[in-house]
Motif scaffolding. Structure first.
Motif, short mmCIF file in Angstrom:
data_model
loop_
_atom_site.label_atom_id
_atom_site.label_comp_id
_atom_site.label_asym_id
_atom_site.label_seq_id
_atom_site.Cartn_x
_atom_site.Cartn_y
_atom_site.Cartn_z
N ARG A 170 13.41 -9.30 -13.20
CA ARG A 170 12.74 -10.45 -12.57
C ARG A 170 12.08 -10.01 -11.27
O ARG A 170 12.47 -10.41 -10.17
CB ARG A 170 13.71 -11.61 -12.35
N VAL A 171 11.05 -9.20 -11.42
CA VAL A 171 10.31 -8.66 -10.28
C VAL A 171 8.84 -9.03 -10.44
O VAL A 171 8.28 -8.93 -11.53
CB VAL A 171 10.47 -7.13 -10.19
N LEU A 172 8.22 -9.46 -9.34
CA LEU A 172 6.80 -9.75 -9.30
C LEU A 172 6.12 -8.80 -8.33
O LEU A 172 6.49 -8.74 -7.15
CB LEU A 172 6.55 -11.20 -8.86
N VAL A 173 5.15 -8.02 -8.83
CA VAL A 173 4.34 -7.15 -7.99
C VAL A 173 2.97 -7.79 -7.92
O VAL A 173 2.23 -7.82 -8.90
CB VAL A 173 4.25 -5.73 -8.58
N ARG A 174 2.61 -8.31 -6.75
CA ARG A 174 1.37 -9.08 -6.62
C ARG A 174 0.47 -8.45 -5.57
O ARG A 174 0.87 -8.23 -4.42
CB ARG A 174 1.68 -10.52 -6.23
N GLY A 175 -0.77 -8.14 -5.97
CA GLY A 175 -1.74 -7.60 -5.03
C GLY A 175 -1.40 -6.17 -4.62
O GLY A 175 -0.42 -5.57 -5.06
N GLY A 176 -2.27 -5.60 -3.78
CA GLY A 176 -2.02 -4.28 -3.25
C GLY A 176 -2.42 -3.17 -4.20
O GLY A 176 -2.99 -3.38 -5.28
N LYS A 177 -2.11 -1.96 -3.77
CA LYS A 177 -2.44 -0.76 -4.54
C LYS A 177 -1.28 0.23 -4.43
O LYS A 177 -0.78 0.49 -3.33
CB LYS A 177 -3.72 -0.12 -4.01
N ILE A 178 -0.87 0.76 -5.57
CA ILE A 178 0.22 1.74 -5.61
C ILE A 178 -0.27 2.95 -6.39
O ILE A 178 -0.62 2.85 -7.56
CB ILE A 178 1.49 1.15 -6.27
N ASP A 179 -0.29 4.09 -5.73
CA ASP A 179 -0.73 5.34 -6.35
C ASP A 179 0.48 6.19 -6.73
O ASP A 179 1.44 6.30 -5.98
CB ASP A 179 -1.60 6.14 -5.38
N PHE A 180 0.39 6.81 -7.93
CA PHE A 180 1.37 7.79 -8.37
C PHE A 180 2.81 7.24 -8.32
O PHE A 180 3.73 7.87 -7.80
CB PHE A 180 1.28 9.07 -7.52
N LEU A 181 2.98 6.06 -8.88
CA LEU A 181 4.30 5.44 -8.95
C LEU A 181 5.12 6.11 -10.04
O LEU A 181 4.72 6.14 -11.20
CB LEU A 181 4.15 3.95 -9.24
N ASN A 182 6.28 6.64 -9.67
CA ASN A 182 7.13 7.34 -10.61
C ASN A 182 8.23 6.41 -11.10
O ASN A 182 9.19 6.12 -10.39
CB ASN A 182 7.75 8.57 -9.93
N ARG A 226 0.87 -1.17 0.00
CA ARG A 226 0.00 0.00 0.00
C ARG A 226 0.91 1.22 0.00
O ARG A 226 1.36 1.68 1.04
CB ARG A 226 -0.91 0.01 1.24
N LEU A 227 1.22 1.69 -1.20
CA LEU A 227 2.20 2.75 -1.36
C LEU A 227 1.63 3.91 -2.17
O LEU A 227 0.76 3.71 -3.02
CB LEU A 227 3.46 2.22 -2.05
N GLY A 228 2.14 5.10 -1.91
CA GLY A 228 1.72 6.28 -2.66
C GLY A 228 2.89 7.20 -2.93
O GLY A 228 3.72 7.42 -2.04
N GLY A 229 2.98 7.70 -4.16
CA GLY A 229 4.03 8.66 -4.49
C GLY A 229 5.43 8.09 -4.40
O GLY A 229 6.39 8.81 -4.10
N THR A 230 5.58 6.79 -4.65
CA THR A 230 6.91 6.17 -4.59
C THR A 230 7.77 6.66 -5.75
O THR A 230 7.36 6.59 -6.91
CB THR A 230 6.79 4.64 -4.64
N GLN A 231 8.97 7.13 -5.43
CA GLN A 231 9.87 7.69 -6.44
C GLN A 231 10.88 6.63 -6.87
O GLN A 231 11.79 6.27 -6.12
CB GLN A 231 10.60 8.91 -5.87
N MET A 232 10.69 6.09 -8.08
CA MET A 232 11.60 5.06 -8.60
C MET A 232 12.16 5.45 -9.96
O MET A 232 12.48 4.60 -10.78
CB MET A 232 10.87 3.71 -8.69
N HIS A 233 12.28 6.76 -10.21
CA HIS A 233 12.81 7.17 -11.51
C HIS A 233 14.26 6.69 -11.64
O HIS A 233 15.04 6.72 -10.70
CB HIS A 233 12.71 8.69 -11.70
N GLY A 234 14.56 6.20 -12.84
CA GLY A 234 15.90 5.70 -13.12
C GLY A 234 16.19 4.34 -12.51
O GLY A 234 17.33 3.87 -12.56
N ALA A 235 15.18 3.68 -11.94
CA ALA A 235 15.40 2.38 -11.30
C ALA A 235 15.59 1.28 -12.33
O ALA A 235 15.20 1.42 -13.50
CB ALA A 235 14.22 2.04 -10.38
N ARG A 236 16.17 0.18 -11.89
CA ARG A 236 16.36 -1.00 -12.73
C ARG A 236 15.67 -2.18 -12.06
O ARG A 236 16.07 -2.57 -10.96
CB ARG A 236 17.86 -1.28 -12.93
#
Length: 222
Positions: A117-129, A104-114
């Motif tokens: 092999r990632v799994l995002v399962r369930g939940g809600k993420i608002d305004f993911l950068n 349950r995340l909001g406004g997470t700043q991940m610009h330039g991330a790498r």
């Protein structure tokens, strides 16, 4: 002559086998810290500075990450479950063989991330950068993404299953082998022209038809 068939390459999922984890007994996080084989559970890590830290074979469960600084952090062979918070800073981080469950995340700043092999399962993420990020072999499954920003990002072998993708920004994004057919609510705010390299369902095409028409200046009247 046989017709050529397009082949969608599915995202590879992470393969994580966590060892028996030791309970983390430290105080907060440290910049450039080295965390190996640890269990972080029910901790308030909000506002902590873990920039440049490495998390290897770690489990992070139900921790608060509001405004936590994790820029340039590396998360490898790790699980994050039930984490929450607003304004988590993960710019230029690396996630490899990671599962993010029921966040349950909001406004997470991940610009330039790498992300590899990632799994995002369930939940809600608002305004993911995720501007200028690179996503390879990433699966979004059963989650809700509200106004995610993929501007200038590169997505290769990215799969969405049973997801809501609402007001997504694709400006200048590059897509290759991206499967959107499993998106139950597909809403593209900008960058419809960047969908080359993605596969959508016939129903999704009909839903997006008015936006495609407007994109090329076609007026549709009864």
């Amino acid at each position: 002559m046989a017709k050529s068939k397009s082949v969608e390459r599915e995202a590879r999922r992470p393969e994580i086998n966590l060892p028996e984890l030791r309970t983390y007994e430290g105080q907060g996080l440290e910049p450039d810290g080295d965390y190996d084989g640890l269990r972080f559970e029910d901790l308030d890590l909000g506002g902590e500075d873990g920039a440049g830290a490495t998390f290897l074979d770690c489990g992070i469960y139900r921790c608060a990450l509001g405004e936590t600084a994790l820029g340039r952090a590396r998360m490898l062979d790790s699980v994050l479950e039930g984490v929450s918070g607003v304004g988590t800073r993960m710019e230029n981080c690396e996630l490899r063989d990671v599962e993010l469950r029921d966040a349950r995340l909001g406004g997470t700043q991940m610009h330039g991330a790498r992300l590899n092999r990632v799994l995002v399962r369930g939940g809600k993420i608002d305004f993911l950068n995720l501007r200028q990020a690179k996503l390879t072999d990433v699966t979004f499954e059963g989650c809700v993404l509200v106004e995610p920003d993929f501007g200038g990002a590169r997505l290769e072998r990215v799969t969405f299953r049973d997801c809501v993708l609402r007001r997504a920004e694709l400006h200048q994004a590059q897509l290759k082998d991206v499967d959107l057919r499993g998106v139950t609510e597909l809403d593209i705010a900008t960058g419809l022209d960047r969908l080359a390299g993605a596969v959508i369902s016939p129903d999704q095409l009909m839903e997006l038809a008015p936006a495609f028409a407007a994109q090329i200046g076609v007026r549709v009247e009864g």
